[in-house]
Design a protein around this motif. Sequence first.
Motif, short mmCIF file in Angstrom:
data_model
loop_
_atom_site.label_atom_id
_atom_site.label_comp_id
_atom_site.label_asym_id
_atom_site.label_seq_id
_atom_site.Cartn_x
_atom_site.Cartn_y
_atom_site.Cartn_z
N THR A 88 -6.71 0.77 -14.27
CA THR A 88 -5.81 1.89 -14.59
C THR A 88 -5.18 1.71 -15.96
O THR A 88 -4.16 2.30 -16.26
CB THR A 88 -4.71 2.02 -13.51
OG1 THR A 88 -4.00 0.79 -13.43
CG2 THR A 88 -5.31 2.35 -12.15
N ALA A 95 -4.98 6.56 -3.45
CA ALA A 95 -5.65 7.59 -4.25
C ALA A 95 -6.28 6.99 -5.51
O ALA A 95 -7.39 7.35 -5.89
CB ALA A 95 -4.67 8.70 -4.61
N ALA A 96 -5.57 6.07 -6.16
CA ALA A 96 -6.11 5.43 -7.36
C ALA A 96 -7.37 4.64 -7.06
O ALA A 96 -8.27 4.53 -7.91
CB ALA A 96 -5.05 4.52 -7.99
N TRP A 133 0.85 -1.18 0.00
CA TRP A 133 0.00 0.00 0.00
C TRP A 133 0.89 1.24 0.00
O TRP A 133 1.91 1.27 0.66
CB TRP A 133 -0.88 0.02 1.25
CG TRP A 133 -2.00 -0.97 1.21
CD1 TRP A 133 -2.01 -2.21 1.80
CD2 TRP A 133 -3.25 -0.82 0.57
NE1 TRP A 133 -3.19 -2.83 1.55
CE2 TRP A 133 -3.98 -2.00 0.81
CE3 TRP A 133 -3.83 0.20 -0.18
CZ2 TRP A 133 -5.27 -2.19 0.32
CZ3 TRP A 133 -5.12 0.01 -0.66
CH2 TRP A 133 -5.82 -1.16 -0.42
N ASP A 134 0.49 2.25 -0.73
CA ASP A 134 1.13 3.56 -0.66
C ASP A 134 0.07 4.61 -0.99
O ASP A 134 -1.05 4.28 -1.41
CB ASP A 134 2.36 3.65 -1.55
CG ASP A 134 2.08 3.49 -3.04
OD1 ASP A 134 0.95 3.78 -3.50
OD2 ASP A 134 2.99 3.07 -3.77
N ALA A 135 0.42 5.87 -0.79
CA ALA A 135 -0.55 6.96 -0.98
C ALA A 135 -1.07 7.01 -2.42
O ALA A 135 -2.26 7.27 -2.64
CB ALA A 135 0.10 8.29 -0.61
N GLU A 136 -0.21 6.74 -3.38
CA GLU A 136 -0.62 6.79 -4.79
C GLU A 136 -1.66 5.70 -5.11
O GLU A 136 -2.65 5.95 -5.80
CB GLU A 136 0.60 6.62 -5.69
CG GLU A 136 0.32 6.75 -7.17
CD GLU A 136 1.57 6.64 -8.01
OE1 GLU A 136 1.49 6.03 -9.10
OE2 GLU A 136 2.64 7.14 -7.59
N ARG A 137 -1.45 4.50 -4.57
CA ARG A 137 -2.40 3.41 -4.83
C ARG A 137 -3.71 3.64 -4.10
O ARG A 137 -4.78 3.35 -4.64
CB ARG A 137 -1.76 2.08 -4.44
CG ARG A 137 -0.64 1.68 -5.39
CD ARG A 137 -0.01 0.38 -4.99
NE ARG A 137 0.97 -0.02 -5.98
CZ ARG A 137 2.23 -0.34 -5.69
NH1 ARG A 137 2.66 -0.33 -4.45
NH2 ARG A 137 3.06 -0.69 -6.65
N GLN A 180 -9.67 5.44 -4.93
CA GLN A 180 -10.73 6.31 -4.42
C GLN A 180 -12.11 6.02 -5.03
O GLN A 180 -13.11 6.09 -4.33
CB GLN A 180 -10.36 7.79 -4.60
CG GLN A 180 -11.34 8.77 -3.98
CD GLN A 180 -11.48 8.61 -2.47
OE1 GLN A 180 -10.49 8.42 -1.77
NE2 GLN A 180 -12.69 8.69 -1.96
N GLU A 231 -1.91 -6.32 -7.74
CA GLU A 231 -1.84 -5.63 -9.02
C GLU A 231 -2.06 -6.68 -10.11
O GLU A 231 -1.42 -7.73 -10.11
CB GLU A 231 -0.47 -4.98 -9.16
CG GLU A 231 -0.32 -4.10 -10.36
CD GLU A 231 1.01 -3.35 -10.31
OE1 GLU A 231 0.98 -2.12 -10.40
OE2 GLU A 231 2.06 -4.02 -10.17
#
Length: 129
Positions: A71, A12-13, A6-10, A15, A40
Motif C-alpha cells: 500500500t 478490503a485492502a 483486522w478491520d473492514a478497511e484492511r 482483496q 503491518e
Amino acid sequence: MIAVPWDAERIAALQPSVDANPWGPLEGPLDVFGGALLYEFTQGGAHALLAVRPVALARGVRLDAVGLVSTGDRLQAGAIDGALVAIARQHGARQVAMCTQRAHVTRACARHGWEISGVVMTKGVGHVQ
C-alpha cells in the motif's frame, strides 16, 4: 513488522490476495484469512499488510503466508522475506509456505532461498456462484 487488528478497511485492502487465490471462486475473504494474523510492514515509503496463519502439525509448526498487499512504495523482497522469517520464528515455525499465482512473487521468493515443493493444479467441474 507489527501485529495489527483486522478491520473492514484492511480486509478490503487485501482483496487482491483473495482474487489471486489458487482456489479461485471457491474462497472468499473469510476462507482465505480465517485464523490468520495480520501484520503491518513499514520501511521508508514501503508499506504492506501481511496475513499469516500458523499451522500446528505433528512434526512442527508451518507458517502459511495467505495475504500480502503493498500500500506504499515498491516493496523489497528481501525485507519481506526477512519479516516472514522473523514472524515464523516468533511462532516457533520450522517452515514458511505460500501458494501464489503471481510469477514475480515466485521469482522473488526463489532469489531468497524459497523452493518450489510441488504444483497446485485445479480443474473446475461445475458452476460456482
